[in-house]
Design an enzyme around this catalytic site. Structure first.
Site, short mmCIF file in Angstrom:
data_model
loop_
_atom_site.label_atom_id
_atom_site.label_comp_id
_atom_site.label_asym_id
_atom_site.label_seq_id
_atom_site.Cartn_x
_atom_site.Cartn_y
_atom_site.Cartn_z
N SER A 124 29.66 32.03 -31.23
CA SER A 124 28.75 33.38 -30.83
C SER A 124 29.46 33.85 -29.04
O SER A 124 29.38 34.87 -29.55
CB SER A 124 27.52 33.18 -30.89
OG SER A 124 27.09 32.08 -30.42
N CYS A 125 29.83 33.03 -28.46
CA CYS A 125 29.68 33.21 -27.26
C CYS A 125 31.18 33.78 -26.67
O CYS A 125 30.73 34.32 -25.38
CB CYS A 125 29.01 32.05 -26.13
SG CYS A 125 30.13 31.03 -25.86
N GLY A 126 31.81 33.17 -27.18
CA GLY A 126 33.36 33.05 -25.91
C GLY A 126 33.24 31.73 -24.95
O GLY A 126 32.85 30.80 -24.97
#
Length: 296
Positions: A124-126
């Site tokens: 989800s966050c990169g």
């Protein structure tokens, strides 16, 4: 879809059905697979490749994912910087091939893993854990500000439906993001899906690297979720002049798009959209090519 999906038994609860006396039912459901992928990078020779990053991804197009990640992080510049890239056996039993081994071409600097630059990523966050915003403002080789691309707003409005229609994995799971590369006429060039937004974009860019299509001048990139700083940076690194998202951008995404001279479109839904940067590339009247303008 191979290992991209899996089946699991679930308890299906339908409150309307319960009210009618039909109760709950057990049935199989299809889930998007999420597994770790370790990217090892280094020069040729035994023991020269070291783990650089681990990302939680949906299996499939893993070589594109690894190469796209290296390009968008500024570790390689083109496919010529990669001697070989191959899936390797991991430590799991049975083997799941959750390791990509990348051998850099002679003369390409090997990455130095800095403790302040943590390459562990989630779906989800990169890329997370970087020391500062300045550390991730990797400079692109491509001057996207000079790209003369223009796209009619009417064409943009049609693209989310075209992207969705091509999402085979989402049809089965409802749990995969997508990134699609389009021409100004709205033709889909390539689409990739993944449980992670950033992975889907890296898979598209990795494909473009291997196909020697960089920079992606004259194209636009559409993502199925929001437009984050990481996705804007990845698009810039690949020379994409226009990034569009069906959901919201972040403040840093808009600032970076301005800095790069990119066009950033958000909330692309139905026949409406918000242009957060580079409005000159969006034509609002196809008959005369009038550019999008803000109105006080």
């Amino acid at each position: 879809m191979g290992r991209a999906t899996d089946r699991r038994g679930v308890l299906r609860i339908d409150l309307d059905a319960v009210a009618d006396g039909r109760g709950s039912v057990r049935r199989p459901d299809t889930l998007a697979v999420e597994e770790p992928l370790e990217i090892r990078v280094g020069a040729a020779g035994p023991g020269r490749r070291r783990p650089l990053a681990v990302t939680m991804r949906t299996p499939g197009d893993d070589l594109d994912l690894a190469i796209g990640f290296l390009l968008t992080e500024g570790l390689i510049r083109s496919t010529d910087d990669v001697l070989t890239a191959q899936l390797c056996a991991g430590a799991e039993t049975p083997n799941t091939y959750n390791v990509v081994d990348v051998v850099l071409a002679p003369g390409v600097p090997e990455p130095t893993v800095d403790p302040s630059r943590n390459f562990y990523t989630t779906s989800s966050c990169g890329v997370c854990g970087k020391a500062s915003i300045d550390a991730v403002r990797t400079r692109s080789l491509f001057a996207v500000a000079a790209d003369p691309l223009t796209v009619p707003a009417a064409v943009l409005a049609e693209l989310p439906e075209r992207l969705r229609a091509a999402q085979r994995g989402f049809d089965r799971t409802g749990g995969l993001h997508a990134a699609g590369l389009f021409t100004p006429a709205g033709e889909l060039v390539v689409l990739r899906e993944d449980v992670g937004r950033h992975n889907a974009v890296d898979k598209v860019i990795g494909w473009a690297v291997r196909e020697r299509r960089l920079p992606l001048a004259g194209h636009l990139l559409l993502v199925s979720g929001r437009a984050s700083f990481e996705l804007t940076q990845k698009a810039w690194m690949a020379g994409v002049p226009l990034l569009a998202a069906v959901s919201a951008p972040s403040t840093l995404a808009a600032e970076l798009a301005d800095e790069a001279g990119m066009t950033l479109v958000g909330f692309l839904r139905g026949r409406t959209m918000n242009v957060y940067a580079g409005p000159q590339r969006i034509t609002v009247d196809e008959r005369n090519g009038a550019s999008a303008r803000s109105h006080d």
